[in-house]
Write a protein that holds these residues in place. Structure first.
Motif, PDB file in Angstrom:
ATOM      1  N   SER A 176      21.053  21.682 -51.037  1.00  7.41           N
ATOM      2  CA  SER A 176      20.820  22.168 -49.665  1.00  7.41           C
ATOM      3  C   SER A 176      21.979  23.010 -49.165  1.00  7.41           C
ATOM      4  N   HIS A 177      23.137  22.910 -49.809  1.00  4.94           N
ATOM      5  CA  HIS A 177      24.308  23.692 -49.403  1.00  4.94           C
ATOM      6  C   HIS A 177      24.465  24.969 -50.231  1.00  4.94           C
ATOM      7  N   LEU A 178      23.582  25.198 -51.178  1.00  4.43           N
ATOM      8  CA  LEU A 178      23.689  26.384 -52.029  1.00  4.43           C
ATOM      9  C   LEU A 178      22.839  27.523 -51.479  1.00  4.43           C
ATOM     10  N   PRO A 179      23.237  28.757 -51.743  1.00  2.48           N
ATOM     11  CA  PRO A 179      22.386  29.892 -51.361  1.00  2.48           C
ATOM     12  C   PRO A 179      21.040  29.807 -52.068  1.00  2.48           C
ATOM     13  N   LYS A 180      20.013  30.344 -51.453  1.00  4.41           N
ATOM     14  CA  LYS A 180      18.671  30.278 -52.026  1.00  4.41           C
ATOM     15  C   LYS A 180      18.566  31.035 -53.342  1.00  4.41           C
ATOM     16  N   ALA A 207      17.982  33.942 -61.449  1.00  2.00           N
ATOM     17  CA  ALA A 207      16.902  33.766 -60.471  1.00  2.00           C
ATOM     18  C   ALA A 207      15.645  34.502 -60.920  1.00  2.00           C
ATOM     19  N   ALA A 208      15.812  35.730 -61.409  1.00  2.00           N
ATOM     20  CA  ALA A 208      14.659  36.486 -61.893  1.00  2.00           C
ATOM     21  C   ALA A 208      14.059  35.830 -63.123  1.00  2.00           C
ATOM     22  N   ALA A 209      14.923  35.304 -64.009  1.00  2.00           N
ATOM     23  CA  ALA A 209      14.428  34.631 -65.207  1.00  2.00           C
ATOM     24  C   ALA A 209      13.639  33.379 -64.838  1.00  2.00           C
ATOM     25  N   ASN A 210      14.128  32.637 -63.843  1.00  2.00           N
ATOM     26  CA  ASN A 210      13.430  31.437 -63.402  1.00  2.00           C
ATOM     27  C   ASN A 210      12.064  31.785 -62.819  1.00  2.00           C
TER      28      ASN A 210
END
Length: 440
Positions: free
Chosen positions: A77-81, A187-190
């Motif tokens: 919850s503390h990490l950037p999206k 992020a794109a790979a996910n």
């Protein structure tokens, strides 16, 4: 549920740097000398945590479900999206991120579904795919054993097991590689990985089959569509990159150590010995098993706030001087498969795939040699894995592959009739090899 501010560690070891990838044991040695059994780490710029490197402490943590949770919800919850680590550490409704009865329910789906796969069918499937892949480069006399062999094998195997045609398999390679490296493309790979999975589930929703996807969807646990998706995501993800690295790392050892390769080619030493050495010394998932303390804890001189990230280094724990000191063939005393309630539930199929793949290539290309020195091979950057970028090899070019056994059984349910062998290779060599040794 209480929350905790992001943990800032000004002197953390950066596990995303090239130096760590190339010589991780130098980092573990330094950590042990300065911090003991647990050290501060940074797994991506600005993402901090702790790494357990002591064997006994790792074993204690992995078994202690009262102190430690697998649920990362508060921490993330503390990490950037768009944090690159979310693909590997973000919460999902599957057994990897669940505790207690929820975890037991999810885990039964995985064990029951894989339990329906007959080992001889899986072995035949690996032989068939291995023969087809080898046929693509056998005439060249040179190959990258990762890009052309160790990486495609799990993707084609998983595609077959999940009821997908062969031409869909290559989509997994790029997506999963980017996901596990945790870099700027993670992020794109996910997103691509999950999109691939959704296409698979849409196909199987309309047409069930004799495959893992259908078995997971129809399991008595009654998973929701979202839970089914993330069980398939976990199974494919865990089956692809770690198995690739297990095959590749074992081949790198065998091609650089005459004791292994000579023993394999003359039948005196089975590939499983090299596989066990990799699991002990170069585990494919070197640093993972993310846990989060339910309350503030103190280990040695380090205070670890509740809900902060603590990972286990299987590689460092296996190398701990205070550990068990496993012999070459001793599987049971290393932590490559983790331990406790979250120990890998399908290690036998993983070993079978790796051993069969190694048997195939060493029997079909008996003069296979490493093109260069093992110590000069470049490692892939990333905090989680032990992986090579490339393994160049040479061998005598072949115009036709030798046969080494009987053809794959025609009754194998994971052979696809919709996609002919031409989708992988036009040479159509026979799928055959000696029997693999039993899984440990």
């Amino acid at each position: 549920m209480t929350t905790t501010a992001p943990l800032y560690l000004p002197h953390a070891y950066r596990l995303y740097e090239p130096g760590f990838a190339q010589d991780p044991h130098a980092y573990y040695t330094h950590m042990r000398a300065h911090f003991g059994d647990v050290a501060p780490i940074e797994i991506s710029p600005g993402v901090f945590g702790h790494l357990v490197i002591g064997y006994r402490l790792a074993l204690q943590l992995l078994r202690d479900t009262q102190t430690w949770s697998k649920d990362p919800t508060v921490w993330v919850s503390h990490l950037p999206k768009d944090s690159p680590v979310l693909g590997m550490l973000g919460p999902r409704p599957n057994p990897l991120f669940a505790d207690g009865e929820r975890h037991a329910r999810y885990r039964r789906v995985i064990t029951d579904s894989f339990g329906r796969i007959q080992p001889h069918h899986l072995r035949d499937l690996v032989r068939e795919i291995a023969a087809l892949l080898i046929g693509r480069f056998a005439g060249a006399g040179i190959a990258d054993l990762i890009a052309q062999y160790a990486r495609p094998i799990p993707s084609y195997v998983m595609n077959r097991l999940f009821g997908q045609p062969d031409h869909a398999a290559p989509r997994l390679v790029t997506a999963l590689a980017g996901l596990i490296e945790g870099g700027e493309n993670a992020a794109a790979a996910n997103a691509e990985f999950e999109a691939y999975m959704r296409r698979l589930l849409a196909l199987k929703t309309g047409e069930r089959g004799h495959d893992l996807t259908s078995w997971i969807m129809d399991h008595s646990a009654g998973l929701s569509p979202e839970e089914v998706l993330h069980h398939v995501v976990l199974t494919v993800g865990a089956g692809q990159e770690p198995t690739t690295n297990l095959i590749a790392n074992a081949l790198a050892i065998m091609l650089s150590d005459d004791r292994y390769y000579a023993g394999v080619t003359n039948g005196a030493l089975a590939p499983i010995h090299a596989v066990h050495r990799v699991l002990r010394d170069e585990p494919p998932m070197a640093n993972y098993a993310a846990h989060y303390p339910r309350h503030n804890v103190r280990i040695n001189n380090l205070s670890i706030p509740a809900h902060s990230l603590v990972m286990v280094s299987f590689a460092a724990a296996n190398a701990d001087p205070q550990g068990p000191g496993a012999p070459l063939s001793g599987e049971g005393s290393h932590l490559a498969w983790s331990a406790g309630p979250h120990a890998c539930p399908v290690k036998d199929p993983a070993i079978l795939i790796a051993v069969t793949a190694i048997e195939e290539i060493t029997s079909r290309l008996p003069d296979l040699e490493l093109d260069g020195r093992r110590e000069d091979l470049q490692r892939r950057i990333g905090p989680f894995h032990t992986a090579y970028r490339h393994i160049p090899a040479t061998f005598t070019p072949l115009t036709a592959l030798p046969t080494t056994g009987d053809r794959a059984w025609p009754g194998n349910p994971f052979r696809t009739s919709s996609t002919p062998p031409d989708a992988i290779s036009p040479q159509k060599p026979p799928a055959c090899a000696p029997s693999a040794p039993p899984c440990a």
